[in-house]
Design a protein around this motif. Structure first.
Motif, PDB file in Angstrom:
ATOM      1  N   LYS A 269       0.902  -0.901   0.101  1.00  0.00           N
ATOM      2  CA  LYS A 269      -0.125   0.126  -0.123  1.00  0.00           C
ATOM      3  C   LYS A 269       1.016   1.402   0.103  1.00  0.00           C
ATOM      4  O   LYS A 269       0.792   2.152   0.784  1.00  0.00           O
ATOM      5  CB  LYS A 269      -0.950   0.203   1.182  1.00  0.00           C
ATOM      6  CG  LYS A 269      -2.071  -0.941   1.101  1.00  0.00           C
ATOM      7  CD  LYS A 269      -2.782  -1.230   2.501  1.00  0.00           C
ATOM      8  CE  LYS A 269      -3.958  -2.303   2.317  1.00  0.00           C
ATOM      9  NZ  LYS A 269      -4.778  -2.444   3.666  1.00  0.00           N
TER      10      LYS A 269
ATOM     11  N   ALA B  13       1.183   0.969  -5.361  1.00  0.00           N
ATOM     12  CA  ALA B  13      -0.603   0.764  -5.253  1.00  0.00           C
ATOM     13  C   ALA B  13      -1.470   1.852  -5.920  1.00  0.00           C
ATOM     14  O   ALA B  13      -2.461   1.665  -6.441  1.00  0.00           O
ATOM     15  CB  ALA B  13      -0.737   0.605  -3.778  1.00  0.00           C
TER      16      ALA B  13
ATOM     17  N   ARG C 287      -4.842   0.101 -11.151  1.00  0.00           N
ATOM     18  CA  ARG C 287      -4.432   0.857  -9.770  1.00  0.00           C
ATOM     19  C   ARG C 287      -4.958   2.336  -9.641  1.00  0.00           C
ATOM     20  O   ARG C 287      -4.846   3.160 -10.869  1.00  0.00           O
ATOM     21  CB  ARG C 287      -3.022   0.830  -9.574  1.00  0.00           C
ATOM     22  CG  ARG C 287      -2.434  -0.493  -9.476  1.00  0.00           C
ATOM     23  CD  ARG C 287      -0.960  -0.505  -9.595  1.00  0.00           C
ATOM     24  NE  ARG C 287      -0.466  -0.211 -11.076  1.00  0.00           N
ATOM     25  CZ  ARG C 287       0.481   0.133 -11.384  1.00  0.00           C
ATOM     26  NH1 ARG C 287       1.438   0.808 -10.383  1.00  0.00           N
ATOM     27  NH2 ARG C 287       0.732   0.457 -12.781  1.00  0.00           N
TER      28      ARG C 287
END
Length: 521
Positions: A326, A350, A420
């Motif tokens: 993340k 991410a 993403r």
């Protein structure tokens, strides 16, 4: 006195540097080529067979060659490359076709013609934590680490590359936490200071050292007994907080991230590669090339900065305080371009916040509005691959080329980020986010990238218009329902006013809810 202290520390630093230089091994290595930026560009033009480049338009609207700001003239090449059509003309209708066929085609074209290739053999980076500090940022306790990434230069010791990075995570949230990597200056946010009694010891020892170095200083210290070389910084009880009685304003970006349970990384791009043409035979590009000029397909500064971000992520994958799945990428202006390149080429990141990226970032090359290809083939050529110069050529062995000859355009770079979450941010010209950046064109590119997000099961901006007719929404209108997001704030050349919208959007996309640390009884 300040001058005396300055000279004292300069002498110490100089002595250390001399020892380091004398202990290094130079061997029989070819010396670093020290070109000026103009010499470097001329060298590349010669390699490409270019005799002359077209001058770029001026940002001065009163200049004879001023940039175009008339929408009626803005689209001389209205048809952008089809993002979901293979080079053989077949349509891409499945995610498998995208990943295995179309995306590699686009990535190859960008590498060869626009941003350059990362060499197959780039030296290893070894990260070292040089400082770990417990600090307070606003009301948030944090753990701050200063790091240096030393690039192995054993094959060419005439160039050193030491990457500067700071990693800051909240101490009041159970980890691991997501982080946003910011291109910019690296430094500890609020270094802790020694208590009064320790500072007195430091000053006493420093005075003794200075007197030994320069005995005449004793008379000065005797005359001013209360003087100390080091004094504690002035403290402000409201540092990091809104001051009572002043209009409300958004806290700094890092304060907002930490308060929301995020960490952040500040990565100094110039410690990776200099932001100028003269530096292309130095930095990481020069180290790999052993101090020699680039070839046409070699990487430019944007790709080098992106490489550095990927090496920073390598370290984050080893830090237990961070959720390396993340990690987001952020940048504004030239660093917005580099952040987009990073996100496009390294799928480990991410999500991204791409601020005011303009030409070479989110603005279509084929748009004739504000900055143009010719501006980047001019003084800013070093951001790009050498081959990019071809598209600003007025006279060359191959004739001349324009932006319409590029095999790709910037909507395809945005598409490479799919599925993403990708947040495109701009400000307004009235506050300094210049028309030069072409906010409308960047919106068109974002719309044109949407079909790839939808193909991969993500959500686009949710608009139904074609990129050719899509009109940018109003200022402060948020298009944040999908993985592809857009927002033009009412500030200037910054993404700071959008941070308070980005953080909840990003947390939602990553399914992240911070868990507070339970205080110890």
């Amino acid at each position: 006195m300040k001058k005396v202290l300055y000279l004292f520390f300069v002498c110490l630093a100089g002595s250390a540097a001399a020892q380091t230089a004398s202990s290094g091994t130079t061997g029989n290595f070819s010396p670093v080529v020290n070109f000026t930026a103009d010499q470097d560009r001329q060298n590349m033009m010669k390699q490409l067979g270019i005799e002359a480049l077209r001058p770029g338009p001026s940002g001065d609207e009163s200049a004879p060659n001023h940039a175009n700001y008339d929408e009626a003239l803005a689209n001389p090449y209205p048809n952008y490359p089809e993002v979901l059509t293979l080079k053989n003309g077949k349509k891409v209708t499945t995610p498998t076709q995208w990943w295995n066929q179309r995306r590699p085609e686009i990535a190859e074209d960008f590498e060869r013609e626009v941003y350059g290739r990362i060499p197959k053999k780039v030296p290893k980076v070894t990260w070292q934590v040089t400082i770990t500090d417990k600090e307070m940022v606003g009301r948030t306790p944090v753990i701050a680490k200063q790091l240096v990434g030393r690039v192995d230069n054993s094959e060419y010791p005439l160039i050193e590359v030491n990457i500067s990075m700071t990693v800051v995570t909240p101490a009041n949230v159970k980890g691991p936490v997501p982080v946003l990597m910011l291109f910019g200056r690296s430094g500890l946010p609020a270094p802790t200071q020694p208590p009064k009694e320790d500072l007195e010891k430091i000053n006493a020892a420093l005075k003794d050292l200075l007197i030994k170095s320069e005995p005449s200083l004793k008379a000065i210290f005797d005359q001013y007994p209360a003087y100390n070389p080091f004094t504690p910084p002035a403290t402000n009880p409201f540092a990091g907080f809104p001051t009572p009685g002043t209009p409300p304003s958004d806290p700094p970006t890092i304060n907002q991230l930490l308060a929301a349970g995020w960490g952040y990384v500040s990565l100094d791009p110039t410690s990776i590669q200099a932001d100028n043409g003269a530096g292309l035979t130095k930095g990481i590009i020069g180290l790999v090339n052993k101090g020699q000029p680039r070839k046409p397909e070699d990487w430019g500064a944007l790709r080098a900065w992106a490489w550095g971000a990927s090496r920073a992520l390598d370290y984050l994958e080893t830090d237990s305080a961070i959720d390396a799945k993340k990690v987001g990428m952020e940048g504004v202006s030239r660093y917005g371009k580099a952040a987009l390149v990073t996100l496009a080429y390294d799928q480990r990141f991410a999500l991204g916040l791409i601020g005011s990226a303009g030409q070479g970032g989110t603005k279509p090359n084929r748009r004739n509005f504000g900055e143009a290809v010719e501006n980047l083939t001019g003084g800013l050529y070093y951001w790009m691959a050498g081959n990019y110069l071809k598209y600003g050529a007025a006279k060359a062995s191959f004739g001349s080329k324009t932006a319409n000859d590029l095999p790709v355009d910037q909507h395809e770079l945005i598409a490479m980020c799919a599925p993403r979450p990708t947040f495109i941010s701009y400000g307004i010209p009235e506050q300094g986010d210049a028309k030069w950046l072409d906010q409308q064109g960047s919106y068109m590119a974002t719309v044109a990238a949407g079909p790839v997000f939808k193909l991969l099961g993500a959500r686009d901006l949710g608009v139904t218009e074609s990129y050719k007719t899509a009109k940018m929404p109003g200022v402060n209108v948020s298009l944040l329902d999908g993985e592809l997001a857009w927002r033009q704030h009412n500030g200037g050349h910054t993404d700071a006013p959008n941070i308070k919208y980005f953080i909840p959007w990003a947390s939602k996309m990553l399914k992240y809810t911070p868990v507070p640390v339970t205080p110890t009884p």
